[in-house]
Design a protein around this motif. Structure first.
Motif, PDB file in Angstrom:
ATOM      1  N   HIS A 144      -6.807 -67.021 -15.647  1.00 47.09           N
ATOM      2  CA  HIS A 144      -7.900 -67.915 -16.038  1.00 47.09           C
ATOM      3  C   HIS A 144      -8.845 -67.154 -16.955  1.00 47.09           C
ATOM      4  O   HIS A 144      -8.957 -65.933 -16.865  1.00 47.09           O
ATOM      5  N   PHE A 145      -9.504 -67.898 -17.824  1.00 44.35           N
ATOM      6  CA  PHE A 145     -10.454 -67.290 -18.755  1.00 44.35           C
ATOM      7  C   PHE A 145     -11.845 -67.786 -18.419  1.00 44.35           C
ATOM      8  O   PHE A 145     -12.106 -69.000 -18.463  1.00 44.35           O
ATOM      9  N   LEU A 146     -12.738 -66.865 -18.059  1.00 42.74           N
ATOM     10  CA  LEU A 146     -14.131 -67.193 -17.791  1.00 42.74           C
ATOM     11  C   LEU A 146     -14.949 -66.927 -19.041  1.00 42.74           C
ATOM     12  O   LEU A 146     -14.794 -65.885 -19.675  1.00 42.74           O
ATOM     13  N   VAL A 147     -15.807 -67.873 -19.397  1.00 39.90           N
ATOM     14  CA  VAL A 147     -16.700 -67.746 -20.543  1.00 39.90           C
ATOM     15  C   VAL A 147     -18.117 -67.816 -19.999  1.00 39.90           C
ATOM     16  O   VAL A 147     -18.426 -68.653 -19.145  1.00 39.90           O
ATOM     17  N   PHE A 148     -18.982 -66.960 -20.508  1.00 41.94           N
ATOM     18  CA  PHE A 148     -20.351 -66.954 -20.012  1.00 41.94           C
ATOM     19  C   PHE A 148     -21.273 -66.442 -21.095  1.00 41.94           C
ATOM     20  O   PHE A 148     -20.852 -65.747 -22.016  1.00 41.94           O
ATOM     21  N   GLY A 149     -22.534 -66.831 -20.987  1.00 39.86           N
ATOM     22  CA  GLY A 149     -23.527 -66.370 -21.940  1.00 39.86           C
ATOM     23  C   GLY A 149     -24.525 -67.451 -22.262  1.00 39.86           C
ATOM     24  O   GLY A 149     -24.777 -68.357 -21.466  1.00 39.86           O
ATOM     25  N   THR A 150     -25.071 -67.338 -23.447  1.00 42.71           N
ATOM     26  CA  THR A 150     -26.077 -68.283 -23.913  1.00 42.71           C
ATOM     27  C   THR A 150     -25.519 -69.010 -25.131  1.00 42.71           C
ATOM     28  O   THR A 150     -24.440 -68.691 -25.620  1.00 42.71           O
ATOM     29  N   ASP A 151     -26.301 -69.965 -25.634  1.00 42.00           N
ATOM     30  CA  ASP A 151     -25.864 -70.671 -26.840  1.00 42.00           C
ATOM     31  C   ASP A 151     -25.665 -69.715 -28.011  1.00 42.00           C
ATOM     32  O   ASP A 151     -24.838 -69.943 -28.878  1.00 42.00           O
ATOM     33  N   MET A 152     -26.422 -68.640 -28.028  1.00 38.32           N
ATOM     34  CA  MET A 152     -26.371 -67.697 -29.142  1.00 38.32           C
ATOM     35  C   MET A 152     -25.264 -66.663 -29.001  1.00 38.32           C
ATOM     36  O   MET A 152     -24.740 -66.166 -29.987  1.00 38.32           O
ATOM     37  N   ASP A 153     -24.919 -66.316 -27.781  1.00 39.64           N
ATOM     38  CA  ASP A 153     -23.963 -65.224 -27.584  1.00 39.64           C
ATOM     39  C   ASP A 153     -23.137 -65.482 -26.334  1.00 39.64           C
ATOM     40  O   ASP A 153     -23.675 -65.544 -25.233  1.00 39.64           O
ATOM     41  N   ARG A 154     -21.850 -65.653 -26.511  1.00 41.54           N
ATOM     42  CA  ARG A 154     -20.940 -65.869 -25.390  1.00 41.54           C
ATOM     43  C   ARG A 154     -19.869 -64.798 -25.390  1.00 41.54           C
ATOM     44  O   ARG A 154     -19.481 -64.298 -26.438  1.00 41.54           O
ATOM     45  N   THR A 155     -19.394 -64.490 -24.216  1.00 37.64           N
ATOM     46  CA  THR A 155     -18.273 -63.565 -24.063  1.00 37.64           C
ATOM     47  C   THR A 155     -17.411 -64.067 -22.921  1.00 37.64           C
ATOM     48  O   THR A 155     -17.753 -65.060 -22.278  1.00 37.64           O
ATOM     49  N   GLY A 156     -16.319 -63.414 -22.674  1.00 40.13           N
ATOM     50  CA  GLY A 156     -15.448 -63.892 -21.617  1.00 40.13           C
ATOM     51  C   GLY A 156     -14.550 -62.804 -21.079  1.00 40.13           C
ATOM     52  O   GLY A 156     -14.505 -61.689 -21.599  1.00 40.13           O
ATOM     53  N   CYS A 157     -13.840 -63.152 -20.022  1.00 42.01           N
ATOM     54  CA  CYS A 157     -12.885 -62.222 -19.421  1.00 42.01           C
ATOM     55  C   CYS A 157     -11.786 -63.023 -18.733  1.00 42.01           C
ATOM     56  O   CYS A 157     -11.991 -64.171 -18.335  1.00 42.01           O
ATOM     57  N   PHE A 158     -10.630 -62.412 -18.640  1.00 43.67           N
ATOM     58  CA  PHE A 158      -9.527 -63.018 -17.909  1.00 43.67           C
ATOM     59  C   PHE A 158      -9.595 -62.586 -16.455  1.00 43.67           C
ATOM     60  O   PHE A 158      -9.956 -61.439 -16.155  1.00 43.67           O
TER      61      PHE A 158
END
Length: 113
Positions: free
Chosen positions: A27-41
């Motif tokens: 699964h891929f999790l995405v997190f952050g703000t409208d300006m900057d997002r990142t993610g991890c598997f």
């Protein structure tokens, strides 16, 4: 903002995470703000609870050490956190599984992801 696989959500202070995530595949999790997002598997075993903490200073979702995560995992397993957990969007599971069927945890490890 928090997302899993093909969905993304604007979340508030009461958001405690996601429940009922299928244990097949990655699964891929995405997190952050409208300006900057990142993610991890992530890849979960049956009945496994993964516990992360949002670090506002660096705007990252960080995994907790096993000793620190244990009480949170126990609370999630006992359903005492159920009201603050959002359900996994099962309607998109088939599409996500088809997209990621050839991505294994071993392949992600080899790629240092």
């Amino acid at each position: 903002e928090f997302g899993v696989d093909l969905r993304s959500y604007t979340v508030g202070d009461r958001f405690g995470g996601m429940k009922m995530i299928p244990t097949q595949g990655v699964h891929f999790l995405v997190f952050g703000t409208d300006m900057d997002r990142t993610g991890c598997f992530v890849s979960l075993a049956p009945s496994e609870v993964a516990v992360f903490r949002w670090d506002a200073a660096v705007e990252l979702l960080l995994p907790l050490a096993p000793a620190e995560a244990a009480p949170h995992a126990a609370a999630a397993s006992s359903l005492s956190l159920d009201a603050s957990l959002g359900p996994y969007p099962l309607g998109t599971w088939g599409e996500w599984a088809a997209l990621t069927q050839h991505i294994s945890p071993a392949a992600l490890a080899r790629a240092a992801i």
